[in-house]
Design a protein around this motif. Sequence first.
Motif, PDB file in Angstrom:
ATOM      1  N   THR A  23       0.834  -1.206   0.000  1.00  0.00           N
ATOM      2  CA  THR A  23       0.000   0.000   0.000  1.00  0.00           C
ATOM      3  C   THR A  23       0.869   1.256   0.000  1.00  0.00           C
ATOM      4  O   THR A  23       0.606   2.206  -0.747  1.00  0.00           O
ATOM      5  CB  THR A  23      -0.936   0.011   1.226  1.00  0.00           C
ATOM      6  N   LEU A  26       2.444   1.659  -3.493  1.00  0.00           N
ATOM      7  CA  LEU A  26       1.457   2.163  -4.453  1.00  0.00           C
ATOM      8  C   LEU A  26       1.186   3.654  -4.257  1.00  0.00           C
ATOM      9  O   LEU A  26       1.060   4.408  -5.231  1.00  0.00           O
ATOM     10  CB  LEU A  26       0.160   1.360  -4.348  1.00  0.00           C
ATOM     11  N   GLN A  27       1.095   4.090  -3.018  1.00  0.00           N
ATOM     12  CA  GLN A  27       0.898   5.520  -2.748  1.00  0.00           C
ATOM     13  C   GLN A  27       2.100   6.336  -3.232  1.00  0.00           C
ATOM     14  O   GLN A  27       1.939   7.416  -3.807  1.00  0.00           O
ATOM     15  CB  GLN A  27       0.670   5.757  -1.250  1.00  0.00           C
ATOM     16  N   PHE A  29       4.110   5.574  -5.699  1.00  0.00           N
ATOM     17  CA  PHE A  29       4.064   5.633  -7.163  1.00  0.00           C
ATOM     18  C   PHE A  29       2.954   6.566  -7.657  1.00  0.00           C
ATOM     19  O   PHE A  29       3.106   7.203  -8.700  1.00  0.00           O
ATOM     20  CB  PHE A  29       3.862   4.235  -7.758  1.00  0.00           C
ATOM     21  N   LYS A  30       1.857   6.645  -6.932  1.00  0.00           N
ATOM     22  CA  LYS A  30       0.794   7.576  -7.326  1.00  0.00           C
ATOM     23  C   LYS A  30       1.253   9.019  -7.169  1.00  0.00           C
ATOM     24  O   LYS A  30       0.935   9.877  -7.994  1.00  0.00           O
ATOM     25  CB  LYS A  30      -0.473   7.338  -6.488  1.00  0.00           C
ATOM     26  N   GLN A  31       2.032   9.290  -6.122  1.00  0.00           N
ATOM     27  CA  GLN A  31       2.520  10.647  -5.886  1.00  0.00           C
ATOM     28  C   GLN A  31       3.672  10.998  -6.829  1.00  0.00           C
ATOM     29  O   GLN A  31       3.840  12.167  -7.199  1.00  0.00           O
ATOM     30  CB  GLN A  31       2.983  10.811  -4.437  1.00  0.00           C
ATOM     31  N   ASN A  32       4.473  10.023  -7.206  1.00  0.00           N
ATOM     32  CA  ASN A  32       5.650  10.249  -8.057  1.00  0.00           C
ATOM     33  C   ASN A  32       5.657   9.225  -9.205  1.00  0.00           C
ATOM     34  O   ASN A  32       6.405   8.252  -9.189  1.00  0.00           O
ATOM     35  CB  ASN A  32       6.947  10.087  -7.248  1.00  0.00           C
ATOM     36  N   PRO A  33       4.871   9.455 -10.248  1.00  0.00           N
ATOM     37  CA  PRO A  33       4.783   8.470 -11.338  1.00  0.00           C
ATOM     38  C   PRO A  33       6.106   8.300 -12.109  1.00  0.00           C
ATOM     39  O   PRO A  33       6.330   7.272 -12.739  1.00  0.00           O
ATOM     40  CB  PRO A  33       3.689   9.003 -12.251  1.00  0.00           C
TER      41      PRO A  33
END
Length: 107
Positions: A23, A26-27, A29-33
């Motif tokens: 989790t 994933l967070q 990667f969502k913040q820093n693609p």
Amino acid sequence: MIKERDSMLTPKLIHENLHEHHTQVLQLFKQNPWLIPVTTALHIVPVAIGVHGFWKSRALSKQLKIEREKTKQLALQQVDKVQMTMADHHCQMPALHHLMMKLHSQH
């Protein structure tokens, strides 16, 4: 004081810790693609180097076997030449023959 039984890792505890870690990743990667291709490259580069090293090692091993076989063939040819030369020579001990000739010529 913590009991030994409470500090043991159970499958349920391991699963919960892994789920929490996934989790968080994933967070992140969502913040820093932009981390996705970088992370992928960091995982692919060692694999590519390993595969390249494996194939290179295999090719060199095959080349070494070929060179060893060539060396064996050359050694066998050399032995055949020496045996034919010895058979053609009238004396089986050429060094002894030449020594005797020198001794007789000195008298």
